[in-house]
Structure formats: structure tokens, C-alpha cells
Design a protein around this motif. Structure first.
Motif, PDB file in Angstrom:
ATOM      1  N   ARG A   1       5.069   2.956  -3.844  1.00  0.00           N
ATOM      2  CA  ARG A   1       4.906   4.392  -4.143  1.00  0.00           C
ATOM      3  C   ARG A   1       3.569   4.895  -3.608  1.00  0.00           C
ATOM      4  N   GLU A   2       2.529   4.084  -3.778  1.00  0.00           N
ATOM      5  CA  GLU A   2       1.214   4.466  -3.259  1.00  0.00           C
ATOM      6  C   GLU A   2       1.239   4.558  -1.740  1.00  0.00           C
ATOM      7  N   LEU A   3       1.994   3.675  -1.116  1.00  0.00           N
ATOM      8  CA  LEU A   3       2.086   3.690   0.343  1.00  0.00           C
ATOM      9  C   LEU A   3       2.745   4.971   0.840  1.00  0.00           C
ATOM     10  N   LEU A   4       3.708   5.478   0.094  1.00  0.00           N
ATOM     11  CA  LEU A   4       4.406   6.699   0.501  1.00  0.00           C
ATOM     12  C   LEU A   4       3.474   7.900   0.570  1.00  0.00           C
ATOM     13  N   HIS A   5       2.354   7.840  -0.137  1.00  0.00           N
ATOM     14  CA  HIS A   5       1.391   8.942  -0.109  1.00  0.00           C
ATOM     15  C   HIS A   5       0.444   8.849   1.089  1.00  0.00           C
ATOM     16  N   GLN A   6       0.544   7.772   1.854  1.00  0.00           N
ATOM     17  CA  GLN A   6      -0.299   7.604   3.035  1.00  0.00           C
ATOM     18  C   GLN A   6       0.425   8.156   4.265  1.00  0.00           C
ATOM     19  N   PRO A   7      -0.337   8.607   5.267  1.00  0.00           N
ATOM     20  CA  PRO A   7       0.289   9.192   6.466  1.00  0.00           C
ATOM     21  C   PRO A   7       1.252   8.217   7.148  1.00  0.00           C
ATOM     22  N   ALA A   8       2.373   8.741   7.610  1.00  0.00           N
ATOM     23  CA  ALA A   8       3.345   7.948   8.361  1.00  0.00           C
ATOM     24  C   ALA A   8       3.053   8.079   9.863  1.00  0.00           C
ATOM     25  N   PRO A   9       3.511   7.092  10.656  1.00  0.00           N
ATOM     26  CA  PRO A   9       4.255   5.903  10.253  1.00  0.00           C
ATOM     27  C   PRO A   9       3.338   4.850   9.637  1.00  0.00           C
ATOM     28  N   HIS A  10       3.946   3.924   8.916  1.00  0.00           N
ATOM     29  CA  HIS A  10       3.206   2.842   8.284  1.00  0.00           C
ATOM     30  C   HIS A  10       3.367   1.585   9.141  1.00  0.00           C
ATOM     31  N   ILE A  11       2.253   1.049   9.606  1.00  0.00           N
ATOM     32  CA  ILE A  11       2.255  -0.104  10.516  1.00  0.00           C
ATOM     33  C   ILE A  11       1.562  -1.263   9.808  1.00  0.00           C
TER      34      ILE A  11
ATOM     35  N   ARG B   1      -0.425 -10.908  -5.665  1.00  0.00           N
ATOM     36  CA  ARG B   1      -0.837 -10.047  -4.549  1.00  0.00           C
ATOM     37  C   ARG B   1      -0.054 -10.386  -3.286  1.00  0.00           C
ATOM     38  N   LEU B   2       0.141 -11.679  -3.044  1.00  0.00           N
ATOM     39  CA  LEU B   2       0.839 -12.109  -1.838  1.00  0.00           C
ATOM     40  C   LEU B   2       2.284 -11.633  -1.835  1.00  0.00           C
ATOM     41  N   ILE B   3       2.958 -11.737  -2.962  1.00  0.00           N
ATOM     42  CA  ILE B   3       4.353 -11.297  -3.033  1.00  0.00           C
ATOM     43  C   ILE B   3       4.453  -9.789  -2.807  1.00  0.00           C
ATOM     44  N   VAL B   4       3.533  -9.029  -3.391  1.00  0.00           N
ATOM     45  CA  VAL B   4       3.523  -7.582  -3.161  1.00  0.00           C
ATOM     46  C   VAL B   4       3.248  -7.285  -1.684  1.00  0.00           C
ATOM     47  N   ASP B   5       2.328  -8.040  -1.077  1.00  0.00           N
ATOM     48  CA  ASP B   5       2.047  -7.859   0.350  1.00  0.00           C
ATOM     49  C   ASP B   5       3.299  -8.092   1.195  1.00  0.00           C
ATOM     50  N   LEU B   6       4.060  -9.111   0.850  1.00  0.00           N
ATOM     51  CA  LEU B   6       5.288  -9.396   1.593  1.00  0.00           C
ATOM     52  C   LEU B   6       6.284  -8.250   1.467  1.00  0.00           C
ATOM     53  N   GLU B   7       6.362  -7.656   0.285  1.00  0.00           N
ATOM     54  CA  GLU B   7       7.251  -6.508   0.097  1.00  0.00           C
ATOM     55  C   GLU B   7       6.792  -5.321   0.940  1.00  0.00           C
ATOM     56  N   ILE B   8       5.491  -5.109   1.017  1.00  0.00           N
ATOM     57  CA  ILE B   8       4.959  -4.016   1.834  1.00  0.00           C
ATOM     58  C   ILE B   8       5.279  -4.253   3.308  1.00  0.00           C
ATOM     59  N   MET B   9       5.078  -5.483   3.769  1.00  0.00           N
ATOM     60  CA  MET B   9       5.380  -5.791   5.170  1.00  0.00           C
ATOM     61  C   MET B   9       6.857  -5.558   5.476  1.00  0.00           C
ATOM     62  N   ALA B  10       7.706  -5.882   4.517  1.00  0.00           N
ATOM     63  CA  ALA B  10       9.147  -5.717   4.728  1.00  0.00           C
ATOM     64  C   ALA B  10       9.555  -4.248   4.765  1.00  0.00           C
ATOM     65  N   GLN B  11       8.838  -3.393   4.037  1.00  0.00           N
ATOM     66  CA  GLN B  11       9.230  -1.991   3.920  1.00  0.00           C
ATOM     67  C   GLN B  11       8.546  -1.074   4.932  1.00  0.00           C
ATOM     68  N   ALA B  12       7.476  -1.535   5.561  1.00  0.00           N
ATOM     69  CA  ALA B  12       6.773  -0.697   6.538  1.00  0.00           C
ATOM     70  C   ALA B  12       7.684  -0.398   7.727  1.00  0.00           C
ATOM     71  N   GLU B  13       7.475   0.759   8.351  1.00  0.00           N
ATOM     72  CA  GLU B  13       8.293   1.124   9.509  1.00  0.00           C
ATOM     73  C   GLU B  13       8.094   0.162  10.674  1.00  0.00           C
ATOM     74  N   TYR B  14       6.874  -0.378  10.789  1.00  0.00           N
ATOM     75  CA  TYR B  14       6.571  -1.336  11.851  1.00  0.00           C
ATOM     76  C   TYR B  14       5.862  -2.546  11.234  1.00  0.00           C
ATOM     77  N   PHE B  15       6.170  -3.715  11.772  1.00  0.00           N
ATOM     78  CA  PHE B  15       5.487  -4.937  11.346  1.00  0.00           C
ATOM     79  C   PHE B  15       4.986  -5.670  12.578  1.00  0.00           C
ATOM     80  N   VAL B  16       3.735  -6.122  12.520  1.00  0.00           N
ATOM     81  CA  VAL B  16       3.132  -6.863  13.626  1.00  0.00           C
ATOM     82  C   VAL B  16       2.593  -8.174  13.066  1.00  0.00           C
TER      83      VAL B  16
END
Length: 241
Positions: free
Chosen positions: A112-122, A219-234
Motif C-alpha cells: 500500500r505504501e508503494l502505491l503512493h510512490q511515483p510509477a513505474p516501480h522498478i 523483512r526479507l519475505i516482505v521484500d520478496l513480495e515487493i519484488m514480485a509486485q513491482a512493474e519491473y524487476f532487475v
């Protein structure tokens, strides 16, 4: 029975998923635990994941079942064609990657916090620490921040701005990546993972007090969820994430 070991979180979850895919017809997947990403000395895996494949922790008494280790699973997976490995992983993850309620809540809050940040999310996974030592032992090339940014630019040359989420385990490399993405991608930077003066060393992590390892696991599990949901992953192909 699946035998975890003392290596990193991603390696363990990957091989647990493969074990679930390979042996799912046998019913309950018992886990003999020997790993360090947990919040309790008992029932670590079942406390984190509540999936359709039953996970049962066995502390000492061993049920009548087949015992499988990393090497067993690796040997069986290598019988498949490389293109089938991803299929097995996805099948296994669909069975075991179902977060416990408290982790779902933490992940939902972060997203939810990420959605308030400018897109796209990388999302950049900046892996350092003992990974470079592992690369050297395996005689393979290491991936540095400049490689990650150059790879993204080559594949998405028109993408600029948005939010670059830097998830990593090496303070020095995070700083380098931060400078690079600001200069090349003109994005807002959001930091996660290690942000002050340290780098991940698995042996040292395994010696930390339980409460520190518990916080890092969440923290690591939440990070993995963020990586999975971002529009781009590197990320790097040499990392299990």
C-alpha cells in the motif's frame, strides 16, 4: 521428509518448492529443520507458510517416509530438461508460498505504501556480501550495480522516472546503485534491506540472536513480495531470488 540446511533463505525456499512439486502425491511434506530464518525454535516453516500442501515440523521422531536433501532434489531436477525447471518451481511455489496472516498483513502494508510512490516501480535486487565469494568459488562472473542498471536501460530504453526500489544486502553496493539510478533513470529512490555500514555474510547471520534473525526473515519475505509486485524487476541470474 525435506531436510533444510544452513544456507540462504532463497535457496531453501526454492528447493522446498521443488520438493513439493516432485513429491506432492505423497501427502504431507514433513520438514526436518536445520535453518536459521525463523521466529521460533519450533515450527519455523509451518509458522511462516500456510499453503495447500501440508507442512509438518518433526522435531525428533521420524515418521515412516522418504528422506530428501538438497542433493536428492537437485539430482532429480537435473533429470528434467532446463526449460521444465521453471515449471516445477512455479508449481511448487503455488503450493508452499502462502504466507501466514501476520506476514500477509506486513506485505499488504508495504505494498500500500508503494502505491503512493511515483510509477513505474522498478525493483533492483542488489546482491553482494558473500555472494561474490560464492561466485569466485563457482568460477562465474559477479553482477555489480552498473551491470544491473545497464541491463535495465538496454531492455527498457524509454523508461524514466518513477520509483527505484533498492533491495539489497550490501551497504556499499546500495550506495553505488542509488547514484547510478538517479543519474541514469531519474527515479525517486526507495531503500529497503541493509542501509547502514554492513553486508550480508551467511555464517555471521546464522550466529545472530533469534530475535534479530526473526526480524530479518520478516523483512526479507516482505521484500520478496515487493519484488514480485513491482512493474519491473532487475536482478542477477546467480541469485536464487
Amino acid at each position: 521428509m525435506w531436510k533444510a540446511n544452513g544456507s540462504g533463505f532463497a535457496a531453501n525456499i526454492r528447493f522446498l518448492a521443488l520438493a513439493a512439486a516432485l513429491y506432492k502425491s505423497n501427502g504431507t511434506l514433513y520438514i526436518e529443520e536445520d535453518w536459521y530464518y525463523k521466529c521460533s525454535d519450533l515450527h519455523a516453516w509451518p509458522a511462516l507458510f500456510h499453503g495447500p500442501t501440508p507442512l509438518s515440523f518433526t522435531p525428533g521422531t521420524t515418521p515412516e517416509c522418504s528422506r530428501k536433501t538438497f542433493d536428492n532434489v537437485r539430482a532429480e531436477v537435473e533429470l528434467y530438461k532446463p526449460g521444465q525447471w521453471d515449471v516445477l518451481e512455479q508449481e511448487g511455489l503455488s503450493q508452499v508460498w502462502h504466507l501466514a496472516p501476520f506476514l500477509r498483513q506486513a506485505s499488504a502494508k508495504a505494498l500500500r505504501e508503494l502505491l503512493h510512490q511515483p510509477a513505474p516501480h522498478i525493483a533492483f535486487h542488489v546482491r553482494g556480501g558473500d555472494k561474490f565469494d560464492e561466485d569466485q568459488r563457482g568460477k562465474r562472473a559477479s553482477t555489480y550495480p552498473e551491470h544491473l542498471v545497464a541491463s535495465f536501460e538496454a531492455q527498457h530504453p524509454t523508461v524514466q522516472g518513477g520509483t527505484c526500489i533498492l533491495i539489497g544486502d550490501d551497504h556499499k553496493l546500495i550506495n553505488q546503485t542509488q547514484d547510478l539510478v538517479r543519474r541514469h533513470l531519474k527515479c525517486k529512490v526507495m531503500l529497503r534491506g541493509i542501509t547502514s555500514g554492513s553486508r550480508h555474510e551467511q555464517v555471521e547471520f546464522n550466529r545472530l540472536p533469534l530475535e534479530d534473525r526473526c526480524a530479518a526473515t520478516q523483512r526479507l519475505i516482505v521484500d520478496l513480495e515487493i519484488m514480485a509486485q513491482a512493474e519491473y524487476f532487475v536482478g542477477s541470474p546467480t541469485s536464487d531470488r
